[in-house]
Design a protein around this motif. Structure first.
Motif, PDB file in Angstrom:
ATOM      1  N   THR A  66      -4.277  -8.214   2.296  1.00 43.59           N
ATOM      2  CA  THR A  66      -4.493  -8.285   1.142  1.00 43.59           C
ATOM      3  C   THR A  66      -3.313  -8.595   0.424  1.00 43.59           C
ATOM      4  O   THR A  66      -3.103  -9.521  -0.567  1.00 43.59           O
ATOM      5  CB  THR A  66      -5.158  -6.991   0.560  1.00 43.59           C
ATOM      6  N   ALA A  67      -2.096  -7.808   0.769  1.00 49.95           N
ATOM      7  CA  ALA A  67      -0.801  -7.907   0.058  1.00 49.95           C
ATOM      8  C   ALA A  67      -0.282  -9.557   0.032  1.00 49.95           C
ATOM      9  O   ALA A  67       0.333  -9.904  -0.763  1.00 49.95           O
ATOM     10  CB  ALA A  67       0.238  -6.736   0.484  1.00 49.95           C
ATOM     11  N   ALA A  68      -0.392 -10.158   1.580  1.00 53.02           N
ATOM     12  CA  ALA A  68       0.134 -11.502   1.549  1.00 53.02           C
ATOM     13  C   ALA A  68      -0.597 -12.333   0.874  1.00 53.02           C
ATOM     14  O   ALA A  68      -0.161 -13.168   0.560  1.00 53.02           O
ATOM     15  CB  ALA A  68      -0.135 -11.514   3.434  1.00 53.02           C
ATOM     16  N   ALA A  69      -2.022 -12.105   0.840  1.00 51.11           N
ATOM     17  CA  ALA A  69      -2.857 -13.046  -0.061  1.00 51.11           C
ATOM     18  C   ALA A  69      -2.361 -12.988  -1.409  1.00 51.11           C
ATOM     19  O   ALA A  69      -2.300 -14.135  -2.137  1.00 51.11           O
ATOM     20  CB  ALA A  69      -4.585 -12.842   0.293  1.00 51.11           C
ATOM     21  N   LEU A  73       4.779  -5.508  12.178  1.00 50.84           N
ATOM     22  CA  LEU A  73       3.895  -6.203  12.454  1.00 50.84           C
ATOM     23  C   LEU A  73       2.320  -5.458  12.382  1.00 50.84           C
ATOM     24  O   LEU A  73       1.384  -6.102  12.174  1.00 50.84           O
ATOM     25  CB  LEU A  73       3.979  -6.450  14.165  1.00 50.84           C
ATOM     26  N   SER A  74       2.583  -4.150  12.464  1.00 52.45           N
ATOM     27  CA  SER A  74       1.278  -3.283  12.225  1.00 52.45           C
ATOM     28  C   SER A  74       0.612  -3.426  10.723  1.00 52.45           C
ATOM     29  O   SER A  74      -0.594  -3.386  10.533  1.00 52.45           O
ATOM     30  CB  SER A  74       1.645  -1.844  12.645  1.00 52.45           C
ATOM     31  N   VAL A  75       1.886  -3.512   9.939  1.00 55.61           N
ATOM     32  CA  VAL A  75       1.365  -3.577   8.556  1.00 55.61           C
ATOM     33  C   VAL A  75       0.650  -4.926   8.186  1.00 55.61           C
ATOM     34  O   VAL A  75      -0.376  -5.130   7.634  1.00 55.61           O
ATOM     35  CB  VAL A  75       2.634  -3.296   7.484  1.00 55.61           C
ATOM     36  N   LEU A  76       1.232  -6.021   8.859  1.00 57.96           N
ATOM     37  CA  LEU A  76       0.865  -7.344   8.594  1.00 57.96           C
ATOM     38  C   LEU A  76      -0.710  -7.725   9.147  1.00 57.96           C
ATOM     39  O   LEU A  76      -1.398  -8.176   8.647  1.00 57.96           O
ATOM     40  CB  LEU A  76       1.761  -8.398   9.326  1.00 57.96           C
ATOM     41  N   GLY A  77      -0.928  -6.679  10.317  1.00 56.06           N
ATOM     42  CA  GLY A  77      -2.187  -6.965  10.965  1.00 56.06           C
ATOM     43  C   GLY A  77      -3.322  -6.199  10.148  1.00 56.06           C
ATOM     44  O   GLY A  77      -4.378  -6.000  10.561  1.00 56.06           O
ATOM     45  N   SER A  78      -2.786  -5.097   9.514  1.00 60.99           N
ATOM     46  CA  SER A  78      -3.920  -4.314   8.722  1.00 60.99           C
ATOM     47  C   SER A  78      -4.523  -4.919   7.478  1.00 60.99           C
ATOM     48  O   SER A  78      -3.874  -5.767   7.092  1.00 60.99           O
ATOM     49  CB  SER A  78      -3.265  -2.912   8.346  1.00 60.99           C
TER      50      SER A  78
END
Length: 265
Positions: free
Chosen positions: A256-259, A246-251
Motif C-alpha cells: 500500500t505504501a509503495a502504491a 524485503l519482509s516489509v515490501l512483501g506485506s
C-alpha cells in the motif's frame, strides 16, 4: 580515353633566334616597373618561348610580360626559343619545364590538369620530374574554380591555404570559395584562421553524424544488479536490514505504501 600510366615523351628541340619585337603581340596589359628595371640592369637572362605556325607567325607561349617590358624600354629585338606546332599536352610539358625555375602554382596546376587527360599521376611524375605527391596536390588545386585559382599567390590567398581549401568538399568547399571571393572583393587576405573556422565546423558536423550512427552503449552491469547494489547501500546507510526491508515490501502495508508513493511521484 584510357590513361597511359607511363609515357616518355620526346619533344622537338627549339631553335634559338633573335626575333623582331614588331612581329610579336604580347597578351598582357603592360609591364611592371620592376621587370623593366631588371631588364634595363641585367639584360635578358632567359629567352622567351614562341610557337611558329606554318605561315611563319609567332605565338608567345612564355614571356608576354618580358616582351611588353622590352618594347616599353625601346628594344627592337628579343631572344627566343622557337618551337614548331605541337599538341596542347606537349606544350604543357614544355611549360612545366620552363617554369621549374620559378613555378606559378595556378599555371602549373592547369598544365598538370591538361596532362591528366592523357596520363596517370604516376605517368605525369615520370615525364615532368615532379614528385607524385606534388602532382596530386596540384591536381587538387586544378579542381578549384578558375577565378579562385587565379588568386593563389596574391595577397588574398596563399598557396598553403589554397592547398588546404582544395581538400574540402560539398557545402564546406562552397562556403570557403565564397569567403575567398568576398575577401578578394574587400581586398583582404583569406588566411588560415578564416579557413580554420570552416574546417572546425566541418569536423563538428562529422562528429555529430558519427555519434548519431553509433549504436546505443550496452551497460557493462545489468540494470537489476545495479538496483540491488543501490538498495544494499541505502539499507546500510539507514540501518535497515535487507531481510527486514524485503519482509516489509512483501506485506500488505508495504505494498500500500509503495502504491501511494508511486501515485505521488
Amino acid at each position: 580515353m584510357t590513361q597511359i600510366p607511363m609515357l616518355s615523351v620526346t619533344l622537338p628541340q627549339p631553335e634559338t633566334r633573335v626575333v623582331a619585337l614588331n612581329e610579336l603581340d604580347p597578351q598582357t596589359r603592360g609591364a611592371s616597373n620592376h621587370l623593366k628595371a631588371a631588364l634595363r640592369t641585367t639584360g635578358q637572362l632567359h629567352p622567351i618561348t614562341l610557337e611558329e605556325s606554318p605561315s611563319g607567325q609567332y605565338l608567345i607561349r612564355d614571356g608576354n610580360r618580358r616582351v611588353a617590358a622590352a618594347a616599353a624600354l625601346g628594344w627592337t629585338e628579343i631572344t627566343a626559343q622557337v618551337y614548331g606546332q605541337m599538341t596542347e599536352a606537349e606544350w604543357a610539358l614544355v611549360a612545366l619545364g620552363i617554369h621549374n625555375r620559378s613555378p606559378n602554382p595556378a599555371e602549373e596546376a592547369r598544365h598538370l590538369a591538361l596532362l591528366s587527360t592523357r596520363l596517370t599521376p604516376e605517368g605525369i611524375s615520370a615525364n615532368t620530374g615532379l614528385t607524385l605527391g606534388a602532382v596530386r596536390a596540384r591536381l587538387k588545386l586544378a579542381a578549384l574554380p578558375g577565378d579562385v585559382l587565379d588568386l593563389i599567390g596574391t595577397p588574398t590567398l596563399a598557396l598553403g591555404v589554397a592547398s588546404r581549401l582544395s581538400r574540402l568538399q560539398g557545402v564546406f568547399l562552397n562556403r570557403a570559395l565564397n569567403a575567398v571571393r568576398q575577401a578578394a572583393r574587400d581586398e583582404k587576405p583569406f588566411g588560415a584562421s578564416a579557413l580554420r573556422e570552416i574546417t572546425v565546423a566541418r569536423a563538428e558536423l562529422l562528429g555529430a553524424r558519427l555519434l548519431a550512427c553509433a549504436p546505443a552503449p550496452v551497460p557493462l552491469i545489468p540494470a537489476r544488479e545495479l538496483l540491488a547494489a543501490e538498495v544494499r547501500s541505502l539499507c546500510a546507510a539507514r540501518g535497515v536490514g535487507l531481510g527486514e526491508l524485503l519482509s516489509v515490501l512483501g506485506s500488505p502495508a508495504g505494498q500500500t505504501a509503495a502504491a501511494q508513493y508511486a501515485e505521488v511521484n
